[in-house]
Each structure stands twice: as structure tokens, then as C-alpha cells.
Design a protein around this motif. Sequence first.
Motif, PDB file in Angstrom:
ATOM      1  N   GLY A  46       0.444  -1.611   0.279  1.00 61.97           N
ATOM      2  CA  GLY A  46       0.159   0.150   0.176  1.00 61.97           C
ATOM      3  C   GLY A  46       1.570   1.091   0.216  1.00 61.97           C
ATOM      4  N   VAL A  47       2.286   1.211   0.286  1.00 66.84           N
ATOM      5  CA  VAL A  47       3.049   1.855   0.257  1.00 66.84           C
ATOM      6  C   VAL A  47       4.136   2.266  -0.698  1.00 66.84           C
ATOM      7  N   VAL A  48       4.752   0.817  -0.938  1.00 62.53           N
ATOM      8  CA  VAL A  48       5.871   1.250  -1.816  1.00 62.53           C
ATOM      9  C   VAL A  48       5.535   1.692  -3.103  1.00 62.53           C
ATOM     10  N   PRO A  49       4.977   1.466  -4.471  1.00 57.46           N
ATOM     11  CA  PRO A  49       4.870   1.464  -5.044  1.00 57.46           C
ATOM     12  C   PRO A  49       4.442   2.798  -5.680  1.00 57.46           C
ATOM     13  N   LYS A  50       3.121   3.044  -4.883  1.00 62.18           N
ATOM     14  CA  LYS A  50       3.214   4.730  -5.003  1.00 62.18           C
ATOM     15  C   LYS A  50       3.830   5.405  -4.650  1.00 62.18           C
ATOM     16  N   ALA A  51       4.867   5.687  -3.192  1.00 63.50           N
ATOM     17  CA  ALA A  51       6.098   6.240  -3.207  1.00 63.50           C
ATOM     18  C   ALA A  51       7.292   5.763  -4.448  1.00 63.50           C
ATOM     19  N   ILE A  52       7.810   4.987  -5.171  1.00 61.77           N
ATOM     20  CA  ILE A  52       8.158   4.615  -6.071  1.00 61.77           C
ATOM     21  C   ILE A  52       7.879   5.727  -7.870  1.00 61.77           C
TER      22      ILE A  52
END
Length: 305
Positions: free
Chosen positions: A74-80
Motif C-alpha cells: 500500500g506504500v512502496v509502489p506509489k512512493a516509487i
Amino acid sequence: MANGTSVKEFILLGFPGTWQLRVSFVVVFALMYTLTVIGNASIIALVWRSSNLHTPMYFFLCNLSFLEIWYTTGVVPKAIGVMLGTSQTISFSVCIFQLFFLLSLGSTECFLLSVMAYDRYLAICCPLRYSSLMSSVLSVRLALSSWLGGFMAISLLAFLTSRLTFCGPDVINHFLCDIDSCLALSCSDTWPVELATFLVSIIVVVASCVVTLVSYMYIISSILRIQSGHGRKKAFSTCSAHLSVVTIWYGSTMFLYVKPSAQNSLDLNKIVNTFNTVVTPLLNPFIYTLRNQEVKLALGRAFQK
């Protein structure tokens, strides 16, 4: 508010710095995300395939590993995407959904960790009655209650946040949507949301932490009464991995959410959130693998096969 306009989407800043620095963050985040998914999925597969691990303790561990995969997803793909500059905007509805999803999973983790502490209490303090007290039916009910309780606890908070008014600026100094960032940008009265955040934090974080602490007080007391050193070491080894995870999780979570006001450093929140949502899910499978003799033996047998 004067011209009646409201913000419909936000811009996520991510981490400041040069392009090379942001690319370095992307590489680190991607590597940690890959290892997190592989590590936690491996624990689930290992428990599934090893009949000697079909116990309530490892059933709860599988729930925790499954949760960690979704928590970091829920965090990493969008953060990238934010750090690469390809996906820096996020709509208001998606922002609220991400906030609800992450906080619900975080609440569920608090409940799961307290349930796991109670399970260790029964195993160490009531070893002769453990199998009858912690039956498979009870373990399923406790796990299901943790998931339902985690999502229900955040429902009101997410609803109140969705009712806030945002009229500019629209820039969030973060790589995800969190409560503090939304409160800092809102141009309406945020007191109800801050109060709800504090009360939910007390109910979820502090209450589950108290259950965990009381369980470990009884556990430590029982371990100290064991006569042989080997017996004390064996008893402590059954809960040392869980104790390590609990210490890491509650330390960062209490800093983020158990406070009467949101007026604290957003930059510091960003660092702690990175640890909570990216680093901790990566550490959990390694902690349980390296500090748990049964998991190490099952892992060795799996590699031999």
C-alpha cells in the motif's frame, strides 16, 4: 473558502534532493519491497508445507506475514512513482482510501501482536492446558477478530477525515497520505479529527500494548521460576522473536499516533513512517527466522528436500 473552490487532488513531494538521490531511494525501496514480499511469502509457504508448524503460534505468524505484504504494498509502489516523478498526484478519494487502508492494517497488526503475546502467555504459563485453551477454533476467531477490529476501528476516523475541507495549498510533504499531512492542509476545523485520532490511538495502540505488556509480565515471571538454565533459555526462545517485533512496532507507532495534537515535525513523521511501513515489514521475517529454532529447522528441511 472565499471563492468556494476546494482541492480535488494532492501533490506528493516524496523525498527532496537531486535526481540521483531520488533514484537511489527508488533502488533501495524497490529492493526492500522485493525482499519483504519474498520473505513474508516464504514464511507463509514454509508454515503451509511443514506439518510441525501447524500450531496457533505459526497460524498467527502467517496472518502477520500476509498483513505485512499488503501493508508495504500500500506504500512502496506509489512512493516509487512519486520519487521518479511519474505519479506525484493523488486524488482526494484515493488519498482517503490509502489512509484508511494503511491505518486499518496498522491497527490489525496491533491486535495481532497482542493476540500472539496472549498465545505465548498460555504456552509458557499454562503448558499442560495450552492445547485445550488455545484451540484451532479459538485461534481462528482471534485472528478474524483482529482483522475486523482493525478495519472497524479506523472507519469513523476515515469518515471524519473525508469530511474535511481543503482549499489550498495542495502539496503534501510526504510520499503517502497520512493523518498529520491531511490535518496540516485542511482549512476547516480539524479538532474532531485530532480528537478521534487520539481516542482511536488510545483504544487500539495503548490497549493492545497493555495486553502485550501484561502477558509478558506473566511470561517473564514464569520463566524466572524455571530452575534449569536450559529450561529458561528454551522458554525465552519461544517468545524472543515476537518480543523483538513488538518493541520495534510499538515504539514507532506510539510516536506517530499517540499524541494529543498533530502539530509536530512532518519531516520526522516521514522518516518514522518509512521505518514503519518499509523497514519493519522487511525485518519481521528475518527476526522470526533467525531467532526461532523451529522455523530454522523447518527451513533446513525444506532446503534439503
